[in-house]
Design a protein around this motif. Structure first.
Motif, PDB file in Angstrom:
ATOM      1  N   LEU A  42       0.827  -1.518   0.144  1.00  0.00           N
ATOM      2  CA  LEU A  42      -0.052  -0.078  -0.121  1.00  0.00           C
ATOM      3  C   LEU A  42       0.898   1.221  -0.007  1.00  0.00           C
ATOM      4  CD1 LEU A  42      -2.947   0.674   0.106  1.00  0.00           C
ATOM      5  CD2 LEU A  42      -2.820   1.001   2.516  1.00  0.00           C
ATOM      6  N   ALA A  43       1.937   1.097   0.697  1.00  0.00           N
ATOM      7  CA  ALA A  43       2.913   2.424   0.664  1.00  0.00           C
ATOM      8  C   ALA A  43       3.573   2.567  -0.767  1.00  0.00           C
ATOM      9  CB  ALA A  43       4.338   2.026   1.429  1.00  0.00           C
ATOM     10  N   ASN A  83      -5.850   2.312  -3.051  1.00  0.00           N
ATOM     11  CA  ASN A  83      -6.362   0.959  -3.541  1.00  0.00           C
ATOM     12  C   ASN A  83      -6.824   0.370  -2.476  1.00  0.00           C
ATOM     13  OD1 ASN A  83      -6.865  -1.425  -4.454  1.00  0.00           O
ATOM     14  ND2 ASN A  83      -4.702  -2.152  -4.569  1.00  0.00           N
ATOM     15  N   ILE A  84      -8.201   0.672  -2.195  1.00  0.00           N
ATOM     16  CA  ILE A  84      -8.635   0.161  -0.749  1.00  0.00           C
ATOM     17  C   ILE A  84      -9.040  -1.233  -0.941  1.00  0.00           C
ATOM     18  CG2 ILE A  84     -11.090   0.582  -1.457  1.00  0.00           C
ATOM     19  CD1 ILE A  84     -11.740   1.609   1.048  1.00  0.00           C
ATOM     20  N   ALA A  85      -8.764  -2.022  -2.149  1.00  0.00           N
ATOM     21  CA  ALA A  85      -9.061  -3.388  -2.101  1.00  0.00           C
ATOM     22  C   ALA A  85      -7.726  -4.155  -1.847  1.00  0.00           C
ATOM     23  CB  ALA A  85      -9.255  -3.622  -3.943  1.00  0.00           C
ATOM     24  N   GLN A 128     -14.306   8.668  -8.251  1.00  0.00           N
ATOM     25  CA  GLN A 128     -14.601   7.455  -9.041  1.00  0.00           C
ATOM     26  C   GLN A 128     -13.573   6.231  -8.958  1.00  0.00           C
ATOM     27  OE1 GLN A 128     -15.970   8.425 -13.100  1.00  0.00           O
ATOM     28  NE2 GLN A 128     -17.075  10.379 -12.224  1.00  0.00           N
ATOM     29  N   GLY A 129     -12.522   6.737  -8.819  1.00  0.00           N
ATOM     30  CA  GLY A 129     -11.214   5.754  -8.893  1.00  0.00           C
ATOM     31  C   GLY A 129     -11.388   4.961  -7.736  1.00  0.00           C
ATOM     32  N   LEU A 130     -11.872   5.710  -6.416  1.00  0.00           N
ATOM     33  CA  LEU A 130     -11.913   4.854  -5.210  1.00  0.00           C
ATOM     34  C   LEU A 130     -13.138   3.936  -5.173  1.00  0.00           C
ATOM     35  CD1 LEU A 130     -11.154   4.952  -2.124  1.00  0.00           C
ATOM     36  CD2 LEU A 130     -12.760   6.931  -1.694  1.00  0.00           C
ATOM     37  N   ALA A 131     -14.061   4.577  -5.918  1.00  0.00           N
ATOM     38  CA  ALA A 131     -15.391   3.691  -6.302  1.00  0.00           C
ATOM     39  C   ALA A 131     -14.934   2.407  -7.005  1.00  0.00           C
ATOM     40  CB  ALA A 131     -16.254   4.474  -6.772  1.00  0.00           C
ATOM     41  N   PHE A 149      -7.988  -5.605   8.403  1.00  0.00           N
ATOM     42  CA  PHE A 149      -6.776  -4.939   7.988  1.00  0.00           C
ATOM     43  C   PHE A 149      -6.929  -3.673   7.516  1.00  0.00           C
ATOM     44  CE2 PHE A 149      -5.767  -9.504   8.538  1.00  0.00           C
ATOM     45  CZ  PHE A 149      -4.467  -9.336   8.957  1.00  0.00           C
ATOM     46  N   ILE A 150      -8.141  -3.356   6.982  1.00  0.00           N
ATOM     47  CA  ILE A 150      -8.071  -2.301   6.105  1.00  0.00           C
ATOM     48  C   ILE A 150      -7.573  -0.811   6.835  1.00  0.00           C
ATOM     49  CG2 ILE A 150      -9.911  -0.447   5.093  1.00  0.00           C
ATOM     50  CD1 ILE A 150     -11.675  -2.528   4.015  1.00  0.00           C
TER      51      ILE A 150
END
Length: 293
Positions: A29-30, A40-42, A100-103, A227-228
């Motif tokens: 994620l870093a 990238n929340i996924a 929208q990218g977050l969505a 973990f999120i």
């Protein structure tokens, strides 16, 4: 030795080993969040998917889960490049990468979780290698190999990534792409290609983290929800784009969380750990290794 001191020392050691797992989860994620500015929340969901794949392959072939995690990392790298292609094509190149990218990544997270439930069911899965039941005893301190081996693999993977980012032209381009992509174009470097490589590496690290996770504890399709908050908190505390900061923050987070659970109960550990995050950011808003803009 005094029982309280023994509990303290074991809590610190266990917390450091837990921090190794957190570092594996947060380092990818870093790269995506800190260096590429892609939320990238996924990422934790892909980590759990990697863990599930490790269980299936390791069980079928009788291989060590950490070895399977390393062997499947190239496949997750390719998956990461495909995800970035879709993200860039539909959102980034049009300037819609913020909300929208977050969505988009929220949708990926939901698809991964539901897909795992439909394919494998909601049951917990785990894989115990032979060393999972071995504990080294150093005086009054217990060092379980179940946690030591994944932590060492995670640190080795992060060290390899750090060397790549510091010593190779492509790695240096990754560090520069989020700051000044036009300067890279003047050097005949395609920033989209650099971002695709970097995002692929971040997802490859999710494979390592998934293998580490499945050795430490059983997992099920919804395990990523735990973990999120932690991985984003560690990434921010460490200084966003700093891998050394990410590792240090992961160790601190693991120690604080584990000591709180040992002395005050597991229900207090998340609150105290996130309170520690707020305290750090109150005095260093840029994070431990971050730089002020």
């Amino acid at each position: 030795m005094d029982p309280t001191l023994s509990l303290l020392l074991n809590g610190i050691v266990s917390g450091l080993l837990l921090g190794g797992l957190y570092a594996a989860a947060a380092s990818g994620l870093a790269v995506s969040f800190g260096m590429l500015d892609i939320v990238n929340i996924a990422h934790p969901a892909l980590m759990v998917a990697a863990g599930m794949a490790v269980v299936l392959v390791g069980t079928a072939l009788g291989l060590d889960p950490l070895l399977v995690a390393v062997l499947q990392a190239p496949l997750f790298y390719l998956l990461g490049t495909l995800l970035y292609r879709a993200y860039h094509h539909f959102f980034e190149r049009r300037g819609d990468e913020a909300l929208q990218g977050l969505a988009f990544f929220f949708g990926v997270m939901f698809i991964v979780e539901v897909g795992l439930v439909l394919l494998l069911g909601p049951e917990q899965r785990f894989l115990d290698p032979d060393y999972a039941f071995v504990t080294w005893r150093l005086g009054e301190i217990d060092v379980p190999l179940r946690m030591l081996a994944p932590a060492l693999l995670a640190l080795a993977a992060i060290a390899a990534l750090w060397v790549f980012l510091r010593r190779s032209f492509t790695g240096l381009a990754v560090a520069a792409v989020a700051q000044d992509p036009e300067a890279l174009r003047l050097m005949a470097v395609d920033p989209v290609r650099i971002k695709r490589i970097a995002f692929g590496l971040s997802i490859a690290l999710a494979s390592i983290a998934g293998g580490a996770l499945v050795v430490v504890q059983p997992i099920e399709p919804g395990s990523h929800q735990v973990f999120i908050g932690r991985v984003f908190a560690i990434c921010i505390m460490g200084g966003m784009a700093s891998l050394p900061g990410c590792v240090l923050a992961a160790f601190l987070f693991g120690v604080v969380e584990n000591l709180t659970a040992s002395f005050y109960g597991p229900s207090w550990s998340p609150a105290v750990a996130f309170g520690w995050l707020l305290l750090v950011l109150a005095f260093r808003p840029q994070g431990l290794f971050g730089r002020l803009a």
